[in-house]
Design an enzyme around this catalytic site. Structure first.
Site, mmCIF file in Angstrom:
data_model
loop_
_atom_site.group_PDB
_atom_site.id
_atom_site.type_symbol
_atom_site.label_atom_id
_atom_site.label_comp_id
_atom_site.label_asym_id
_atom_site.label_seq_id
_atom_site.Cartn_x
_atom_site.Cartn_y
_atom_site.Cartn_z
ATOM 1 C CB THR A 191 -0.913 3.081 -3.470
ATOM 2 O OG1 THR A 191 -0.072 2.910 -4.516
ATOM 3 C CG2 THR A 191 0.322 3.849 -2.986
ATOM 4 C CG ASP A 192 0.223 -1.632 -4.745
ATOM 5 O OD1 ASP A 192 0.653 -0.841 -5.519
ATOM 6 O OD2 ASP A 192 -0.650 -2.899 -5.846
ATOM 7 C CD GLU A 193 3.611 2.335 -7.000
ATOM 8 O OE1 GLU A 193 4.626 3.043 -7.161
ATOM 9 O OE2 GLU A 193 2.937 2.486 -8.148
ATOM 10 C CE1 TYR A 213 1.750 8.038 -5.921
ATOM 11 C CE2 TYR A 213 2.282 5.559 -6.203
ATOM 12 C CZ TYR A 213 1.695 6.879 -5.934
ATOM 13 O OH TYR A 213 -0.144 6.199 -6.146
ATOM 14 C CE LYS A 253 -1.406 8.209 -2.314
ATOM 15 N NZ LYS A 253 -3.131 8.966 -2.994
#
Ligand code: NAD
Ligand code: DAU
Length: 338
Positions: A125-127, A150, A154
């Site tokens: 994810t870009d997060e 979260y 990741k």
């Protein structure tokens, strides 16, 4: 590639991916391995081409059962979608996030190494890059700076996957995508939550002042990007995927209300998410230049398709929101009001 293990295929993106790919690649076998958490729903696979589709209810953290699946289907490719995916739930408790997103990924990598799979695609994810101010975009070389448990889980999984590539020569690929929207998205996420609340004439809870920005991509475009990376991506590389489609939350919510012919008086500003990332924006020039991928859907088409899908599939979401989800909703939004 013949026998592809797709983990988390009963969730939002995994089920959209399987529906498209089982038809597109009749010569591949797709094995969907899913624990069926609150976010996993077998109904998401209704209508999938059954000739080359198999399902196994297994937790990716259960190494013995995972191994059995690798053996049973002679798995030669892994695409790991399985994850705890909701930031708000990671604020309530991080345990499942650390288990599934980190420990579970390592178990899959270890099996992939043992069974000498051809490819291991980690869906990230870009997060992992953290939060942007008003300017700039995330590139593949932006340092990792996760802000939630979260995104930290990741990021850890990405680093472990890359270490398996560096140390053992496992053919790892990583994709980092921006916010997805489309059919079958679990109602806890912004767009389905706002559509469903508007249809039910209940308040639309916007965190903080609604100025936070996300870069939205229609789920099928994400699936086609994954397809490209799987077939022609370079091992050991990371590919950013984004829609070049930034929206402030407040503007998305107003658009949904307009399309549903509902009043803006339904909007309720509530307490902000803890550690709320201000802005995400993806530079996807690498995947566009190197793998020739770009989004097909513009936001106008994508959001209309999505709204229509939720209008036409009330049975799907009514079943979800009348179950365990009611407790989550009460806990999350009573907290946000206080
Ligand atoms: P989701 O929450 O809708 O689905 C997750 C799926 O994983 C569910 O079917 C669930 O049952 C399964 N699962 C969870 N824990 C498991 C375990 N221990 N063993 C086996 N299966 C398990 O998630 P999603 O939105 O479809 O996201 C899929 C992936 O894409 C995630 O890795 C997420 O981090 C990533 N991602 C999501 C977005 C987005 O906007 N939704 C954007 C970028 C990346
Ligand atoms: O960027 C990719 C990520 O996008 C994925 O890795 C995550 O799995 C996915 O959940 C998503 O994370 P976000 O936190 O950005 O998505 P969410 O839909 O939860 O929230 C989008 C924005 O809307 C965010 O700024 C918070 C805000 N929001 C969300 C909800 C659920 C609200 O204002 N009110 C809400 O009720």
């Amino acid at each position: 590639m013949k026998n592809i293990l797709v983990t988390g295929g009963c969730g939002f993106i995994g089920s959209n991916f399987l529906r498209l790919m089982c038809t597109k690649y009749p010569n591949y076998n797709f094995v969907n391995l899913d624990k069926l958490t609150y976010a996993g729903n077998l109904e998401n696979l209704d209508g999938v081409n059954s000739a080359n589709y198999f399902f196994e209810k297994v937790d990716i953290c259960d190494s013995l059962k995972v191994k059995t699946v690798f053996e049973k289907y002679a798995i030669d490719t892994v695409i790991n979608f399985a994850a705890e995916s909701h930031v708000d739930r990671s604020i309530f408790g991080a345990f499942d996030f650390i288990q599934t997103n980190i420990v579970g990924t390592q178990i899959l990598l270890e099996n992939a190494k043992e069974f000498q799979v051809e490819k291991f695609l980690q869906i990230s994810t870009d997060e992992v890059y953290g939060s942007l101010s008003d300017t700039g975009k995330f590139t593949e070389t932006t340092p990792l700076h996760p802000n939630s448990t979260y995104s930290a889980s990741k990021s850890s999984a990405d680093l472990i996957a890359l270490a398996y590539h560096h140390t053992f020569g496992l053919n790892v690929l990583i994709t980092r995508c921006s916010n997805n929207y489309g059919p079958y998205q679990f109602p806890e996420k912004l767009i389905p939550l706002m559509i469903i609340n508007a249809l039910n004439n209940i308040s639309l809870p916007i965190y903080g002042n609604g100025m936070n920005v996300r870069d939205w991509l229609y789920v099928e475009d994400h699936c086609l990007a994954i397809d490209s990376v799987l077939h022609i991506g370079k091992f050991g590389e990371v590919y950013n995927i984004g829609g070049n489609n930034e929206w402030r939350n407040i503007d998305i919510v107003k658009l949904i209300l307009k399309k549903l012919n509902k009043p803006e008086s339904l909007i309720a500003f509530v307490k902000d998410r803890l550690g709320h990332d201000f802005r995400y924006a993806i530079d996807s020039s690498k995947i566009t230049n190197e793998l020739n991928w770009k989004p097909i859907y513009d936001f106008e088409n994508g959001i209309s398709n999505t709204i229509n899908w939720y209008l036409e599939n009330k049975t799907w979401w009514k079943k979800i929101i009348s179950g365990e989800y009611k407790n989550y909703y009460k806990l999350q939004y009573e907290k946000a009001r206080s």
